[in-house]
Design an enzyme around this catalytic site. Structure first.
Site, short mmCIF file in Angstrom:
data_model
loop_
_atom_site.label_atom_id
_atom_site.label_comp_id
_atom_site.label_asym_id
_atom_site.label_seq_id
_atom_site.Cartn_x
_atom_site.Cartn_y
_atom_site.Cartn_z
CG ASP A 165 -35.29 -6.74 6.80
OD1 ASP A 165 -36.47 -6.50 7.09
OD2 ASP A 165 -34.80 -6.54 5.68
CG ASP A 223 -31.29 -5.70 2.92
OD1 ASP A 223 -31.46 -5.57 1.69
OD2 ASP A 223 -32.24 -5.75 3.72
CG ASP A 236 -33.02 -3.40 7.95
OD1 ASP A 236 -34.13 -3.42 8.51
OD2 ASP A 236 -32.77 -4.03 6.91
#
Length: 667
Positions: free
Chosen positions: A366, A561, A565
């Protein structure tokens, strides 16, 4: 008082055990494997004292001296036997008792303890007293050092328990009361003195304080927290007395979850461990069978067959065939890897993820919060020539001081406005989708995006439209004065992290983001990823990973995080969550948690995983190679009980020493 485990490995099917509030017991990693080499995990013989070993050594030495010198010539042979028996009992009794208990309790007749017991009792029956004592003595010495090795391996994990605080100082209307941490309600105001550990997660109510976070992150550098910022249980207060408003129950604190993760990790076996356990179930009975055949079959083929000679060879065969080196050193190697990682602020939820990490060839990450700080930061100033930059920044930040938007906070962090400028701002209006309009000392001030200037027909530098990132323009008195470019700040180690991924043999480093595609690609170019894709919703990230998984050669690690996700973390072969500021859902579903929020720590995790795998492989080759050689020598009558003892204990000892090397590995 046991707390129920709250962390479930939702995507991998792992079960959680209970976490005792006062102690951490590492259970036998070999239970039910057919060879219970687990002395340091609760068996009495593993806790054998130095005193017992010394007594056994002393009487063995006395027996050897009396038996092989003139000193014992006048003594009855029964005295010599008695001396050897005294040498045998301190080290032999615990093993024989374990063998009997395994037979009664678990109906397990084929295990390491029965193997060692039968071999030494048989040696006594054949009159090989020194060999019988030596087998048990050296075996017990090996077990003693194994227990020490496990103790060293658990030290880093065990130390986490010391940072939990059972009581909290709660501020009430009646003053400060000492309350059990488990009974403190969310929203309570607690007091933490200098040098004390924070008992519960919360937000700082005092203006400012510094904390030692080594127990949570592995980093010794103190962290400074300001009023309103999150502080976690286990942090040590380094400043004056501070006040904290609790935000979580005791069982839901970050520290409690860390402890649960680490405890569960020791119960999740790697494929190598599971293979050894399956082999041991078959291997040990076969060894007994071969030993019986080695004793009886030669009678059919050897003309000068002597039962006691072939029985002795079978006993040698039993001693050397003990798989202790494998069954001890392999779990110890993985356990050491988990311990070394936790020391670095990396929490593996199972030994199996160490294995997967060594095969990982694709990293998908990410962007926001993982490779970037997740906060806006001023990146560039574009001030028109002739404009006083300091005055312009003062006016700009004075205007933004009336806003709570993250962009406004970023500008004020970059340049704090003087009070005199703030006082001269008036008639502030928010124009939705454009920005702010106000008056400064009688002049109109516009602060917002470039569409705001188009709306008021104010000419400006058209290149502003091509800037990748968030651009704030400012016009004073109908004239364009400049622009300020704001973007999410890269983490300090983002670039070095990606460089490390490539050096570690990762062939695909991909960054996915819900952010603007152009911004995502720019960040990707800066940090050096192979591909950057923006504009993705959570289901878009999942679809991307599913596409990658169609290639069976891809072993995928996803790093994230946020709560969005979690699906991607669950879908990947190994999910890595940023633990310090990451969402609880992401941390719970992940397989590995990085407590420092540093992406470069993933390279440390890869290094530890590869070194652990290397050590385990070395132990397997060493154990099988030496044992096969001495087994053949023993079957042909070349190797005696002494060679069997020395080779078995020697291999075990070397394997244990090799396993604990991972604990001294430096970052």
């Amino acid at each position: 008082m046991a707390k129920e485990c709250t962390i479930k490995a939702q995507n991998k099917g792992g079960e959680c055990g209970e976490l005792d509030s006062h102690k951490h017991t590492h259970e036998s990693q070999q239970s039910g494997c057919g060879c219970s080499c687990s002395s340091s995990h609760g068996h009495d013989h593993g806790a054998l004292s130095i005193k017992s070993l010394v007594i056994s050594c002393l009487f063995l030495a006395i027996g050897l001296i009396l038996q092989n010198t003139n000193l014992g010539e006048q003594l009855p042979s029964s005295i010599i036997v008695l001396i050897y028996l005294v040498a045998y009992i301190p080290v032999g009794y615990p093993v024989i008792r374990e063998a009997v208990e395994a037979m009664i309790r678990e109906k397990d007749f084929f295990n390491e303890f029965s193997l060692m017991s039968l071999a030494t009792i048989g040696a006594f029956a054949l009159g090989e007293f020194p060999e019988a004592v030596a087998v048990m003595l050296f075996y017990s010495i090996g077990e003693y050092f194994q227990a020490k090795a496990v103790g060293k391996a658990t030290k880093n994990i065990q130390s986490l328990l010391d940072v939990r605080v059972d009581e909290a100082q709660v501020i009430t209307s009646n003053g400060v009361e000492t309350v059990a941490s488990e009974e403190v309600e969310i929203g309570s105001l607690i007091r933490v003195r200098v040098g004390d550990k924070i008992p519960l997660d919360g937000v700082l109510k005092s203006e400012k304080a510094s904390f030692n976070t080594v127990a949570l992150t592995g980093e010794s550098v103190p962290q400074t927290k300001n009023k309103g910022e999150v502080v976690l249980a286990g942090m040590i207060n380094l400043d004056g007395v501070v006040e904290i408003e609790t935000t979580k129950d005791y069982s839901d604190t970050a520290l409690s979850k860390i402890l649960t993760m680490v405890q569960d990790a020791t119960d999740r076996k790697s494929k190598t461990e599971l293979l050894i356990r399956r082999i041991a179930r078959i291997y040990t009975p076969l060894v007994f069978g071969f030993a019986v055949l080695l004793t009886i079959l030669p009678a059919l083929f050897v003309s000068d067959y002597v039962f006691t000679d072939w029985l002795y060879r079978a006993l040698v065969f039993l001693v050397i065939s003990c798989p202790c080196a494998l069954v001890i050193s392999i779990p110890l190697g993985y356990f050491g890897g988990i311990g070394a990682a936790s020391k670095s602020g990396i929490l593996f939820k199972g030994a199996n993820y160490l294995d997967i990490m060594t095969r990982m060839n694709t990293i998908v990450m990410d962007k926001t919060g993982t490779m970037t700080e997740g906060v806006f930061d001023v990146q560039e100033l574009r001030i028109i020539e002739g404009v006083d930059q300091d005055k312009l920044l003062n006016i700009l930040s004075a205007v933004e001081s009336h806003s709570t938007h993250p962009i406004a906070k970023a500008i004020m962090t970059y340049h704090a406005p003087q009070q005199s400028f703030i006082a001269n701002i008036s008639d502030i209006k928010e124009l939705a989708g454009y920005g702010l309009q106000c008056q400064y000392s009688g002049q109109e001030v516009l602060v917002g995006n470039y569409k705001l200037l188009d709306k008021f027909n104010i000419p400006f530098d058209q290149s502003v439209k091509d800037i990748i990132g968030t651009t704030i323009v400012i016009a004073i008195g109908g004239k364009y004065c400049g622009a300020i470019v704001i973007a999410d700040k890269l983490k300090a180690d983002a670039i070095s992290a990606v460089e490390g991924f490539h050096k570690n043999g990762v062939k695909n480093v991909i960054m996915l983001s819900g952010d603007n595609p152009a911004i995502t690609e720019k960040v990707g170019d800066i940090i050096g990823v192979d591909k950057a894709v923006g504009g993705l919703l959570p289901d878009g990230k999942v679809a991307y990973i599913e596409k990658l998984k169609e290639d069976k050669d891809n072993v995928i690690c996803f790093v994230g995080d946020g709560i969005n996700d979690a699906p991607s973390l669950a879908l990947s072969d190994v999910g890595v969550a940023m633990g310090a500021m990451g969402a609880d859902a992401a941390i719970e579903v992940a397989d590995v948690v990085i407590q420092t929020d540093q992406p470069s720590k993933l390279n440390r995790a890869i290094h530890i995983a590869k070194k652990t795998k290397s050590i385990v492989t070395q132990n397997i080759i060493l154990a099988f190679g030496v044992k096969l050689l001495v087994l053949l020598l023993g079957a042909f009558g070349v190797a005696t009980m002494w060679e069997a003892v020395i080779s078995d204990v020697g291999v075990t000892f070397l394997a244990v020493l090799n396993s604990i090397r991972i604990l001294s590995d430096k970052e």
